[in-house]
Design an enzyme around this catalytic site. Structure first.
Site, PDB file in Angstrom:
ATOM      1  N   PHE A 101       0.857  -1.187   0.000  1.00 12.77           N
ATOM      2  CA  PHE A 101       0.000   0.000   0.000  1.00 12.77           C
ATOM      3  C   PHE A 101       0.892   1.236   0.000  1.00 12.77           C
ATOM      4  O   PHE A 101       1.760   1.382   0.859  1.00 12.77           O
ATOM      5  CB  PHE A 101      -0.944   0.047   1.206  1.00 12.77           C
ATOM      6  CG  PHE A 101      -1.855   1.236   1.139  1.00 12.77           C
ATOM      7  CD1 PHE A 101      -2.933   1.250   0.261  1.00 12.77           C
ATOM      8  CD2 PHE A 101      -1.616   2.379   1.901  1.00 12.77           C
ATOM      9  CE1 PHE A 101      -3.760   2.363   0.140  1.00 12.77           C
ATOM     10  CE2 PHE A 101      -2.443   3.503   1.786  1.00 12.77           C
ATOM     11  CZ  PHE A 101      -3.523   3.486   0.908  1.00 12.77           C
TER      12      PHE A 101
ATOM     13  N   ASP B  14       9.309   2.811   1.250  1.00 12.83           N
ATOM     14  CA  ASP B  14       8.148   3.548   1.745  1.00 12.83           C
ATOM     15  C   ASP B  14       8.053   3.301   3.241  1.00 12.83           C
ATOM     16  O   ASP B  14       7.563   2.260   3.679  1.00 12.83           O
ATOM     17  CB  ASP B  14       6.890   3.059   1.018  1.00 12.83           C
ATOM     18  CG  ASP B  14       5.630   3.746   1.536  1.00 12.83           C
ATOM     19  OD1 ASP B  14       5.714   4.445   2.573  1.00 12.83           O
ATOM     20  OD2 ASP B  14       4.566   3.565   0.924  1.00 12.83           O
TER      21      ASP B  14
ATOM     22  N   LYS C 167       3.460   9.668   8.535  1.00 15.76           N
ATOM     23  CA  LYS C 167       2.523   9.539   9.647  1.00 15.76           C
ATOM     24  C   LYS C 167       3.018  10.027  11.022  1.00 15.76           C
ATOM     25  O   LYS C 167       2.511  10.985  11.576  1.00 15.76           O
ATOM     26  CB  LYS C 167       2.100   8.088   9.774  1.00 15.76           C
ATOM     27  CG  LYS C 167       1.212   7.613   8.630  1.00 15.76           C
ATOM     28  CD  LYS C 167       0.935   6.145   8.767  1.00 15.76           C
ATOM     29  CE  LYS C 167       0.051   5.593   7.665  1.00 15.76           C
ATOM     30  NZ  LYS C 167      -1.382   5.735   7.907  1.00 15.76           N
TER      31      LYS C 167
HETATM   32  C1  LIG Z   1       3.141   2.508   3.682  1.00 18.54           C
HETATM   33  C2  LIG Z   1       2.202   3.623   3.347  1.00 18.54           C
HETATM   34  N1  LIG Z   1       2.465   4.430   2.313  1.00 18.54           N
HETATM   35  C3  LIG Z   1       1.676   5.454   1.981  1.00 18.54           C
HETATM   36  C4  LIG Z   1       0.528   5.709   2.689  1.00 18.54           C
HETATM   37  C5  LIG Z   1      -0.357   6.857   2.287  1.00 18.54           C
HETATM   38  O1  LIG Z   1      -0.282   7.852   3.246  1.00 18.54           O
HETATM   39  P1  LIG Z   1      -1.406   9.011   3.299  1.00 18.54           P
HETATM   40  O2  LIG Z   1      -2.674   8.348   3.692  1.00 18.54           O
HETATM   41  O3  LIG Z   1      -0.868   9.976   4.332  1.00 18.54           O
HETATM   42  O4  LIG Z   1      -1.451   9.621   1.949  1.00 18.54           O
HETATM   43  C6  LIG Z   1       0.198   4.896   3.777  1.00 18.54           C
HETATM   44  C7  LIG Z   1      -1.050   5.118   4.543  1.00 18.54           C
HETATM   45  O5  LIG Z   1      -1.550   4.271   5.225  1.00 18.54           O
HETATM   46  C8  LIG Z   1       1.054   3.829   4.116  1.00 18.54           C
HETATM   47  O6  LIG Z   1       0.784   3.004   5.148  1.00 18.54           O
END
Ligand SMILES: Cc1ncc(COP(=O)(O)O)c(C=O)c1O
Length: 399
Positions: free
Chosen positions: A137, A222, A251
């Protein structure tokens, strides 16, 4: 106004994209939140792995109020000290050379994708494909949703962005087999959060790093969910003694104030003036909070505390699994954990936990996720597991 009225207002006026629980949260402190009726909950969702210092932490409240009175935002036409001191500190703790601030996780990963494509044009003969993983994700923008695995999130928005071949997670041979002359990078979460808290083998990331070096492609990590302390190191890759070419974080970084960032080694950071930009990204308010949160985290060894508390939570969850046959697996690292269930019951369990005063989330139909703040106490971890055990014990037999 009554809870029911606000829920009706949400149905009438809010785009119906979120499946919400029937509760209106009003305020919080530490690991606890209270709803508008005054009912107390232990918050093991924390804005989805965001509230690193818990709710209303004095460090955050003080930095927010102080900076709001001084300067909130200026655009990136000008220098501001909060942005630059956070940039320096983040580069120092990550081992990266350059940072770009944005406002969310998806924007940070989008930055990684653009960085890799630019690098491919200049250094790899126009290569642009980025190998991604099953169950990944990466966000909801068009490129990051393409990089994400969940078909339900992607199908309504075709045609998607080209160039994201997918391989199984935790399988370096699959990455090798998928690498071609068109490949510019591999993009991975070091531990998959939304995919169900999937922890790879210890030798996976080092092997991927070696392969990227051998093949002359970039390793993009990521760390939106794992970064800024969640796994017991400031960045999860630091468990494995490797460095990526670029990394995304968001986050937990400012403890709940919206911020995102991508960081890169100089060798990968080829973006030049005008090629990327943002209005709000790097604003003084979010950066001041981010700086104070990160500094507090380092000064008080919160990653160490995450490791200690995480070990306690792991023990408690394993002992729950010993007693409760419905729990088939316990997995996680630091303070991100999931229990796997023997059938799809997580939504029902989440609803029952809510009634019992615990916020947890159904990361999959068969898995519950626990992402408490780094400041959580052992007593609170124990209470949460006790509630889950009680709820599991009261679940009807599977038909
Ligand atoms: C690993 C990862 N990347 C990207 C995102 C996307 O982040 P945002 O919701 O702040 O756009 C998330 C959100 O849960 C995530 O867990």
């Amino acid at each position: 106004m009554q809870t029911e009225n606000w829920i009706e207002i949400e149905h009438e006026f809010y785009l119906q994209t979120a499946k919400r629980l029937p509760v209106i949260l009003d305020h919080g402190e530490g690991t606890k939140v209270w709803d508008t009726d005054g009912k107390e909950y232990l918050d093991f969702v924390g804005g989805i792995a965001v509230t690193s210092l818990g709710h209303a932490h004095p460090v955050i409240v003080e930095a927010l109020t102080r900076q709001a009175k001084k300067l909130i935002t200026t655009s990136n036409y000008y220098y501001t000290v909060p942005q630059l001191k956070l940039a320096k500190l983040l580069c120092e703790v990550s081992g990266m050379d350059k940072v770009f601030f944005c406002n969310s996780g998806a924007e940070a990963v989008e930055g990684l994708i653009k960085l890799a494509r630019k690098w491919g044009k200049e250094k790899r003969d126009g290569a642009y494909e980025i190998i991604v993983a099953e169950n990944a994700f990466h966000g909801r923008t068009l490129a990051t949703v393409t990089a994400s695995a969940n078909e339900r999130y992607r199908a309504p928005f075709t045609p998607l962005v080209e160039g994201f071949p997918r391989v199984p997670f935790n399988d370096v041979a699959a990455i090798k087999a998928a690498t071609t002359g068109k490949t510019v990078a591999v993009l991975l979460e070091p531990l998959q959060g939304e995919g169900g808290v999937n922890v790879p083998d210890d030798d996976y990331l080092p092997a991927v790093r070696r392969w990227c070096d051998e093949a002359g492609i970039l390793l993009l990590l990521d760390e939106v969910q794992t970064g800024a302390g969640r796994t017991g190191k400031v960045f999860c890759y630091q468990h494995y003694d490797i460095e990526p070419d670029a990394v995304a974080v968001a986050k937990a970084l400012a403890g709940g104030v919206p911020i995102g960032a991508f960081l890169a080694k100089d060798s990968a950071a080829l973006l030049t003036p005008g090629e990327h930009g943002t209005t709000f990204g790097g604003n003084a308010l979010a950066c001041e909070v981010g700086y104070e949160v990160l500094k507090y985290m380092l000064d008080n060894d919160l990653p160490g505390q995450v490791t200690k508390r995480g070990a306690y939570l792991e023990r408690r969850l394993l002992s729950l699994a010993d007693r409760q046959p419905m729990v088939t697996e316990v997995r996680g690292k630091g303070l991100i954990w999931a229990i796997e269930l023997d059938h799809p019951a997580s939504e029902e369990i989440v609803a029952r936990c809510l009634k019992e005063g615990l916020l947890v989330n159904a990361v999959k139909p068969t898995a519950l996720r626990f992402v408490p703040p780094f400041t959580v106490s052992e007593a609170e971890l124990g209470q949460a597991v006790d509630i889950v055990e009680r709820v599991l014990g009261e679940m009807p037999e599977e038909k």
